[in-house]
Write an enzyme that holds these catalytic residues in place. Structure first.
Site, PDB file in Angstrom:
ATOM      1  N   HIS A 106      78.846-108.567  -6.422  1.00 32.81           N
ATOM      2  CA  HIS A 106      77.451-108.651  -6.866  1.00 32.81           C
ATOM      3  C   HIS A 106      77.375-108.749  -8.386  1.00 32.81           C
ATOM      4  O   HIS A 106      76.625-109.576  -8.927  1.00 32.81           O
ATOM      5  CB  HIS A 106      76.679-107.420  -6.378  1.00 32.81           C
ATOM      6  CG  HIS A 106      75.289-107.328  -6.908  1.00 32.81           C
ATOM      7  ND1 HIS A 106      74.209-107.923  -6.289  1.00 32.81           N
ATOM      8  CD2 HIS A 106      74.789-106.701  -8.006  1.00 32.81           C
ATOM      9  CE1 HIS A 106      73.119-107.675  -6.978  1.00 32.81           C
ATOM     10  NE2 HIS A 106      73.442-106.936  -8.034  1.00 32.81           N
ATOM     11  N   GLU A 107      78.131-107.916  -9.081  1.00 36.58           N
ATOM     12  CA  GLU A 107      78.120-107.963 -10.540  1.00 36.58           C
ATOM     13  C   GLU A 107      78.705-109.279 -11.056  1.00 36.58           C
ATOM     14  O   GLU A 107      78.260-109.800 -12.081  1.00 36.58           O
ATOM     15  CB  GLU A 107      78.887-106.766 -11.117  1.00 36.58           C
ATOM     16  CG  GLU A 107      78.297-105.404 -10.759  1.00 36.58           C
ATOM     17  CD  GLU A 107      76.823-105.293 -11.097  1.00 36.58           C
ATOM     18  OE1 GLU A 107      76.364-105.931 -12.071  1.00 36.58           O
ATOM     19  OE2 GLU A 107      76.111-104.573 -10.370  1.00 36.58           O
TER      20      GLU A 107
ATOM     21  N   HIS B 299      76.056-111.815 -11.242  1.00 38.46           N
ATOM     22  CA  HIS B 299      75.258-111.782 -12.473  1.00 38.46           C
ATOM     23  C   HIS B 299      75.955-112.552 -13.602  1.00 38.46           C
ATOM     24  O   HIS B 299      75.306-113.244 -14.396  1.00 38.46           O
ATOM     25  CB  HIS B 299      75.026-110.339 -12.917  1.00 38.46           C
ATOM     26  CG  HIS B 299      74.010-109.619 -12.100  1.00 38.46           C
ATOM     27  ND1 HIS B 299      72.764-110.143 -11.824  1.00 38.46           N
ATOM     28  CD2 HIS B 299      74.037-108.395 -11.497  1.00 38.46           C
ATOM     29  CE1 HIS B 299      72.069-109.284 -11.092  1.00 38.46           C
ATOM     30  NE2 HIS B 299      72.819-108.232 -10.881  1.00 38.46           N
TER      31      HIS B 299
ATOM     32  N   HIS C  77      74.528-115.842 -15.599  1.00 33.65           N
ATOM     33  CA  HIS C  77      74.478-115.953 -17.053  1.00 33.65           C
ATOM     34  C   HIS C  77      75.136-117.255 -17.508  1.00 33.65           C
ATOM     35  O   HIS C  77      74.607-117.978 -18.369  1.00 33.65           O
ATOM     36  CB  HIS C  77      75.186-114.750 -17.682  1.00 33.65           C
ATOM     37  CG  HIS C  77      74.994-114.646 -19.148  1.00 33.65           C
ATOM     38  ND1 HIS C  77      75.867-113.953 -19.968  1.00 33.65           N
ATOM     39  CD2 HIS C  77      74.042-115.148 -19.983  1.00 33.65           C
ATOM     40  CE1 HIS C  77      75.457-114.033 -21.219  1.00 33.65           C
ATOM     41  NE2 HIS C  77      74.360-114.748 -21.256  1.00 33.65           N
TER      42      HIS C  77
END
Length: 226
Positions: A99-100, A103, A107
């Protein structure tokens, strides 16, 4: 104090949802932390593999204290994972690490909701602190202008919470797609990771409801005092 009047009832449903959401994410993470993945990868290894696979070789994966304190820092372009996730090889740990990574990929790709969210962070940080000072001063001194300014600043917090939800949902969608596509988790394991990420998403829904309830309450108090 205006904060403890009868209008507190507006907050109760949202607070109950928030309590339930926190319990749900904690219990679900703990449940699937007991299920080791078939491949045996740790969260840190999965994060590194997925980052490298997306061309993000220069994004480091660091260890950070705390439980479920995992996050990607876009300002420093670094991923930070809690000890349970960093060293853990469970379905839950891998789901959070992926999940991270989602991100970080957002970006890199210039995902618009993430750009909007990041751009308003300074305003939100200021507004979340200054709004309550202005509201308290406005109510005590009877200066409606201060109250209105406080409500406007607090509205930025509500908008931030609303924008955050699609960012988080998209990161989870990316995570599950990568975990399946690269055979890091298999069908039964994917269901567990999906449950963990769905429970986490509920905390963001609860944050939105709490912020909106606070905003409605402030507007109600402002009009009542007026």
């Amino acid at each position: 104090m205006f904060y403890f009047d009868s209008s507190i009832i507006i907050l109760i449903p949202a607070l109950l949802v928030a309590i339930w959401a926190q319990y749900k994410v904690s219990s679900t993470f703990n449940k699937y932390s007991r299920y080791g993945s078939h491949n045996g990868y740790t969260g840190a290894q999965v994060a590194r593999m997925l980052l490298d696979g997306s061309g993000l070789y220069d994004v480091p994966v660091e260890l950070i204290p705390g439980k479920l304190s995992d996050h990607y820092d876009p300002s420093k372009r670094v991923m930070r994972l809690s000890q349970d996730v960093y060293y853990g090889n469970s379905v839950a740990s891998i789901g959070v690490a992926a999940h991270e990574t989602g991100h970080a990929i957002q970006h890199k790709n210039g995902y618009v909701p993430l750009i909007i969210r990041n751009s308003i962070v300074p305003v939100v940080n200021f507004g979340s602190n200054a709004s309550w000072i202005l509201l308290l001063a406005g109510f005590i001194l009877g200066i409606r202008g201060l109250v209105n300014l406080g409500i406007i600043l607090f509205t930025s917090v509500v908008l931030f919470q609303i924008i955050t939800l699609p960012v988080e949902l998209n990161a989870s969608k990316r995570a599950l797609r990568m975990l399946e596509g690269k055979n890091i988790l298999y069908s039964g394991e994917l269901s567990g990771a999906r449950s963990v990420l769905s429970a986490a998403a509920m905390t963001y829904v609860a944050a939105i409801l709490t912020s909106i309830a606070n905003l409605l309450r402030l507007i109600y108090i402002s009009r009542d005092r007026n």
